[in-house]
Design a protein around this motif. Structure first.
Motif, PDB file in Angstrom:
ATOM      1  N   ALA A  23      16.794  37.352 -21.725  1.00  0.00           N
ATOM      2  CA  ALA A  23      16.668  38.458 -22.676  1.00  0.00           C
ATOM      3  C   ALA A  23      17.910  38.543 -23.553  1.00  0.00           C
ATOM      4  N   THR A  24      19.078  38.330 -22.961  1.00  0.00           N
ATOM      5  CA  THR A  24      20.329  38.370 -23.724  1.00  0.00           C
ATOM      6  C   THR A  24      20.397  37.215 -24.709  1.00  0.00           C
ATOM      7  N   ARG A  25      19.928  36.050 -24.297  1.00  0.00           N
ATOM      8  CA  ARG A  25      19.884  34.914 -25.233  1.00  0.00           C
ATOM      9  C   ARG A  25      18.982  35.234 -26.421  1.00  0.00           C
ATOM     10  N   GLY A  26      17.841  35.840 -26.142  1.00  0.00           N
ATOM     11  CA  GLY A  26      16.927  36.227 -27.221  1.00  0.00           C
ATOM     12  C   GLY A  26      17.567  37.241 -28.158  1.00  0.00           C
ATOM     13  N   GLU A  27      18.260  38.223 -27.588  1.00  0.00           N
ATOM     14  CA  GLU A  27      18.966  39.203 -28.417  1.00  0.00           C
ATOM     15  C   GLU A  27      20.038  38.510 -29.261  1.00  0.00           C
ATOM     16  N   PHE A  54      27.020  31.799 -32.755  1.00  0.00           N
ATOM     17  CA  PHE A  54      26.957  33.248 -32.634  1.00  0.00           C
ATOM     18  C   PHE A  54      26.225  33.631 -31.347  1.00  0.00           C
ATOM     19  N   ALA A  55      25.080  32.991 -31.098  1.00  0.00           N
ATOM     20  CA  ALA A  55      24.288  33.290 -29.902  1.00  0.00           C
ATOM     21  C   ALA A  55      25.077  32.956 -28.630  1.00  0.00           C
ATOM     22  N   GLU A  56      25.791  31.839 -28.625  1.00  0.00           N
ATOM     23  CA  GLU A  56      26.612  31.476 -27.463  1.00  0.00           C
ATOM     24  C   GLU A  56      27.699  32.516 -27.223  1.00  0.00           C
ATOM     25  N   ALA A  57      28.356  32.940 -28.294  1.00  0.00           N
ATOM     26  CA  ALA A  57      29.409  33.952 -28.176  1.00  0.00           C
ATOM     27  C   ALA A  57      28.826  35.277 -27.694  1.00  0.00           C
ATOM     28  N   TYR A  58      27.642  35.615 -28.168  1.00  0.00           N
ATOM     29  CA  TYR A  58      26.965  36.856 -27.769  1.00  0.00           C
ATOM     30  C   TYR A  58      26.708  36.859 -26.260  1.00  0.00           C
ATOM     31  N   VAL A  59      26.179  35.752 -25.744  1.00  0.00           N
ATOM     32  CA  VAL A  59      25.893  35.647 -24.312  1.00  0.00           C
ATOM     33  C   VAL A  59      27.198  35.669 -23.511  1.00  0.00           C
ATOM     34  N   ALA A  60      28.227  34.982 -24.002  1.00  0.00           N
ATOM     35  CA  ALA A  60      29.518  34.973 -23.300  1.00  0.00           C
ATOM     36  C   ALA A  60      30.116  36.374 -23.231  1.00  0.00           C
ATOM     37  N   LEU A  61      30.051  37.108 -24.343  1.00  0.00           N
ATOM     38  CA  LEU A  61      30.570  38.474 -24.344  1.00  0.00           C
ATOM     39  C   LEU A  61      29.766  39.381 -23.415  1.00  0.00           C
ATOM     40  N   GLY A  63      28.311  38.397 -20.712  1.00  0.00           N
ATOM     41  CA  GLY A  63      28.742  38.033 -19.357  1.00  0.00           C
ATOM     42  C   GLY A  63      30.056  38.693 -18.984  1.00  0.00           C
ATOM     43  N   VAL A  64      30.996  38.735 -19.919  1.00  0.00           N
ATOM     44  CA  VAL A  64      32.275  39.410 -19.666  1.00  0.00           C
ATOM     45  C   VAL A  64      32.030  40.890 -19.398  1.00  0.00           C
ATOM     46  N   SER A  65      31.178  41.487 -20.196  1.00  0.00           N
ATOM     47  CA  SER A  65      30.854  42.902 -20.021  1.00  0.00           C
ATOM     48  C   SER A  65      30.209  43.154 -18.657  1.00  0.00           C
ATOM     49  N   TRP A  66      29.298  42.282 -18.244  1.00  0.00           N
ATOM     50  CA  TRP A  66      28.641  42.451 -16.945  1.00  0.00           C
ATOM     51  C   TRP A  66      29.644  42.333 -15.813  1.00  0.00           C
ATOM     52  N   ARG A  67      30.576  41.359 -15.908  1.00  0.00           N
ATOM     53  CA  ARG A  67      31.579  41.202 -14.849  1.00  0.00           C
ATOM     54  C   ARG A  67      32.482  42.424 -14.770  1.00  0.00           C
ATOM     55  N   ARG A  68      32.869  42.968 -15.919  1.00  0.00           N
ATOM     56  CA  ARG A  68      33.686  44.186 -15.924  1.00  0.00           C
ATOM     57  C   ARG A  68      32.933  45.354 -15.310  1.00  0.00           C
ATOM     58  N   THR A  69      31.660  45.440 -15.618  1.00  0.00           N
ATOM     59  CA  THR A  69      30.842  46.520 -15.061  1.00  0.00           C
ATOM     60  C   THR A  69      30.746  46.396 -13.547  1.00  0.00           C
ATOM     61  N   VAL A  70      30.549  45.182 -13.060  1.00  0.00           N
ATOM     62  CA  VAL A  70      30.488  44.956 -11.609  1.00  0.00           C
ATOM     63  C   VAL A  70      31.807  45.328 -10.959  1.00  0.00           C
ATOM     64  N   GLN A  71      32.914  44.900 -11.588  1.00  0.00           N
ATOM     65  CA  GLN A  71      34.232  45.196 -11.041  1.00  0.00           C
ATOM     66  C   GLN A  71      34.472  46.708 -10.996  1.00  0.00           C
ATOM     67  N   ARG A  72      34.152  47.384 -12.081  1.00  0.00           N
ATOM     68  CA  ARG A  72      34.356  48.841 -12.113  1.00  0.00           C
ATOM     69  C   ARG A  72      33.450  49.537 -11.113  1.00  0.00           C
ATOM     70  N   GLY A  73      32.237  49.049 -10.963  1.00  0.00           N
ATOM     71  CA  GLY A  73      31.331  49.620  -9.964  1.00  0.00           C
ATOM     72  C   GLY A  73      31.896  49.488  -8.561  1.00  0.00           C
ATOM     73  N   ALA A  74      32.488  48.334  -8.265  1.00  0.00           N
ATOM     74  CA  ALA A  74      33.103  48.134  -6.949  1.00  0.00           C
ATOM     75  C   ALA A  74      34.289  49.072  -6.761  1.00  0.00           C
ATOM     76  N   GLU A  75      35.094  49.245  -7.814  1.00  0.00           N
ATOM     77  CA  GLU A  75      36.223  50.167  -7.730  1.00  0.00           C
ATOM     78  C   GLU A  75      35.745  51.590  -7.473  1.00  0.00           C
ATOM     79  N   LEU A  76      34.751  52.017  -8.230  1.00  0.00           N
ATOM     80  CA  LEU A  76      34.217  53.372  -8.053  1.00  0.00           C
ATOM     81  C   LEU A  76      33.608  53.559  -6.671  1.00  0.00           C
ATOM     82  N   ARG A  77      32.921  52.539  -6.196  1.00  0.00           N
ATOM     83  CA  ARG A  77      32.329  52.626  -4.860  1.00  0.00           C
ATOM     84  C   ARG A  77      33.418  52.838  -3.818  1.00  0.00           C
TER      85      ARG A  77
END
Length: 115
Positions: A23-27, A54-61, A63-77
């Motif tokens: 879905a992110t690749r399509g976006e 552009f599409a490659e950079a979009y997916v990479a960004l 992925g970075v956002s998802w990893r940050r979200t996971v990390q912050r979720g673990a911190e909050l937990r």
């Protein structure tokens, strides 16, 4: 064939991950198309190359956002679990003190009732 039982939860998580990436690749491709449309002077090959990058950079960004979200979720937990443990200890301590006081009052009342 592997004789291990299938972990349905892990399989579902993996499937969701693949669907999310697609879905992110399509976006990314859609955003790339919108981006390059503003440059009417690009050749077709230039447009394709820019859209791919552009599409490659979009997916990479993403992925970075998802990893940050996971990390912050673990911190909050961790923070919330720590706070929960403190509150639970306070509740148990309060309950024990309350039961102790209630028992003491009961003993005093019974000693006053029985001469």
């Amino acid at each position: 064939m592997d004789e291990r039982p299938v972990d349905a939860g892990a399989l579902i998580n993996e499937l969701e991950g693949h669907l999310l990436i697609e879905a992110t690749r399509g976006e990314g491709r859609a955003e790339a198309g919108r981006f390059t449309r503003q440059f009417g002077w690009l050749t077709d090959s230039q447009r394709v190359e820019i859209e791919e990058r552009f599409a490659e950079a979009y997916v990479a960004l993403a992925g970075v956002s998802w990893r940050r979200t996971v990390q912050r979720g673990a911190e909050l937990r961790g923070e919330y679990e720590g706070a929960y443990r403190v509150l639970r200890r306070r509740l148990v301590a309060g309950w024990l003190v309350g039961m102790g006081l209630l028992s003491a009052v009961g003993v005093v009342v019974l000693s006053l009732v029985r001469p």
